[in-house]
Design an enzyme around this catalytic site. Structure first.
Site, PDB file in Angstrom:
ATOM      1  N   HIS A 131       0.916  -1.119  -0.359  1.00 24.81           N
ATOM      2  CA  HIS A 131       0.161   0.175  -0.171  1.00 24.81           C
ATOM      3  C   HIS A 131       1.264   1.060  -0.280  1.00 24.81           C
ATOM      4  O   HIS A 131       2.344   1.227  -0.066  1.00 24.81           O
ATOM      5  CB  HIS A 131      -0.810  -0.393   1.483  1.00 24.81           C
ATOM      6  CG  HIS A 131      -2.286  -0.992   0.943  1.00 24.81           C
ATOM      7  ND1 HIS A 131      -2.594  -1.175   2.075  1.00 24.81           N
ATOM      8  CD2 HIS A 131      -2.143  -1.907   0.580  1.00 24.81           C
ATOM      9  CE1 HIS A 131      -3.531  -1.852   1.752  1.00 24.81           C
ATOM     10  NE2 HIS A 131      -2.780  -2.798   1.000  1.00 24.81           N
TER      11      HIS A 131
ATOM     12  N   GLU B 188       1.166   4.048   1.937  1.00 27.15           N
ATOM     13  CA  GLU B 188       1.952   4.081   3.467  1.00 27.15           C
ATOM     14  C   GLU B 188       3.227   2.941   3.639  1.00 27.15           C
ATOM     15  O   GLU B 188       4.254   3.774   4.342  1.00 27.15           O
ATOM     16  CB  GLU B 188       1.022   3.928   4.168  1.00 27.15           C
ATOM     17  CG  GLU B 188      -0.180   4.843   3.816  1.00 27.15           C
ATOM     18  CD  GLU B 188      -1.606   4.226   3.605  1.00 27.15           C
ATOM     19  OE1 GLU B 188      -2.514   4.551   4.322  1.00 27.15           O
ATOM     20  OE2 GLU B 188      -1.835   3.475   2.646  1.00 27.15           O
TER      21      GLU B 188
ATOM     22  N   CYS C 159      -6.272   1.744   6.046  1.00 26.17           N
ATOM     23  CA  CYS C 159      -6.433   0.682   6.124  1.00 26.17           C
ATOM     24  C   CYS C 159      -6.395  -0.065   7.436  1.00 26.17           C
ATOM     25  O   CYS C 159      -4.900   0.847   7.938  1.00 26.17           O
ATOM     26  CB  CYS C 159      -6.161  -0.817   4.842  1.00 26.17           C
ATOM     27  SG  CYS C 159      -5.048  -1.015   5.664  1.00 26.17           S
TER      28      CYS C 159
ATOM     29  N   CYS D 269      -2.343  -0.399   7.627  1.00 27.66           N
ATOM     30  CA  CYS D 269      -1.296   0.409   7.771  1.00 27.66           C
ATOM     31  C   CYS D 269      -1.633   1.372   8.580  1.00 27.66           C
ATOM     32  O   CYS D 269      -0.589   1.487   9.329  1.00 27.66           O
ATOM     33  CB  CYS D 269      -2.112   1.305   6.338  1.00 27.66           C
ATOM     34  SG  CYS D 269      -1.309   0.351   4.502  1.00 27.66           S
TER      35      CYS D 269
END
Length: 175
Positions: A59, A61, A95, A98
């Site tokens: 992701h 992040e 999410c 993360c």
């Protein structure tokens, strides 16, 4: 989540995060982009790279976290000190995965665009950022709503198109 007080600084960093999200969309990824800012300097930036890398953890992040670690090593900085002073600017609410990483790294502040109603870790699904969870790092502040409509439109654009990386359907048709 706190209401967002829009400043020129937030506009500047979020504009760059949205550029990262657009780049993700242009490359067949879910359009999420982020910047990690330390002392008014970008020390990590990322966009989703899940499809490109065939790695579901890549992701935006997580990509940015890896860059911060590299930056710390190259600049002889202690990563724990740096992460504790970073502001994360991201186009979509982090999410749960993360948000957990951000909490463990003790990142104090996250500014995001739209809520993540399916997987959000800053209150939309779970409040990883603010709940009392023993032995899981430090709570962090989330400020959401910056150009949420723009972030949603990018997501809608992605989900309207065909995803060539999606697995083939295993549903059998009745004969």
């Amino acid at each position: 989540m706190e209401p967002l007080q829009i400043t020129e600084e937030i506009q500047n960093w979020m504009h760059k995060a949205f550029q990262m999200a657009q780049d993700a969309l242009n490359n067949g990824e879910v359009p999420v982009g982020c910047l990690m800012v330390y002392g008014n300097q970008v020390v990590g930036k990322g966009r989703n790279e899940v499809n490109e890398t065939k790695n579901a953890t890549q992701h935006a992040e997580m990509v940015a976290i890896d860059q911060v670690l590299d930056w710390c090593e190259m600049n002889s900085k202690k990563s724990t000190d740096v992460f504790e002073n970073i502001v994360l600017y991201v186009t979509v609410e982090p999410c749960i995965m993360c948000a957990g990483a951000l909490r463990l790294l003790k990142i104090p502040l996250v500014v995001y665009g739209c809520r993540n109603e399916r997987f959000g870790g800053c209150g939309s699904v779970l409040n990883v950022s603010g709940d009392d969870i023993p032995d899981t790092g430090t709570k962090f502040k989330c400020i959401g709503g910056y150009q949420a409509e723009k972030a949603i439109e990018l997501l809608k654009t992605f989900y309207k198109q065909e995803n060539p990386n999606a697995p083939k359907s295993k549903v059998r048709k009745k004969e």
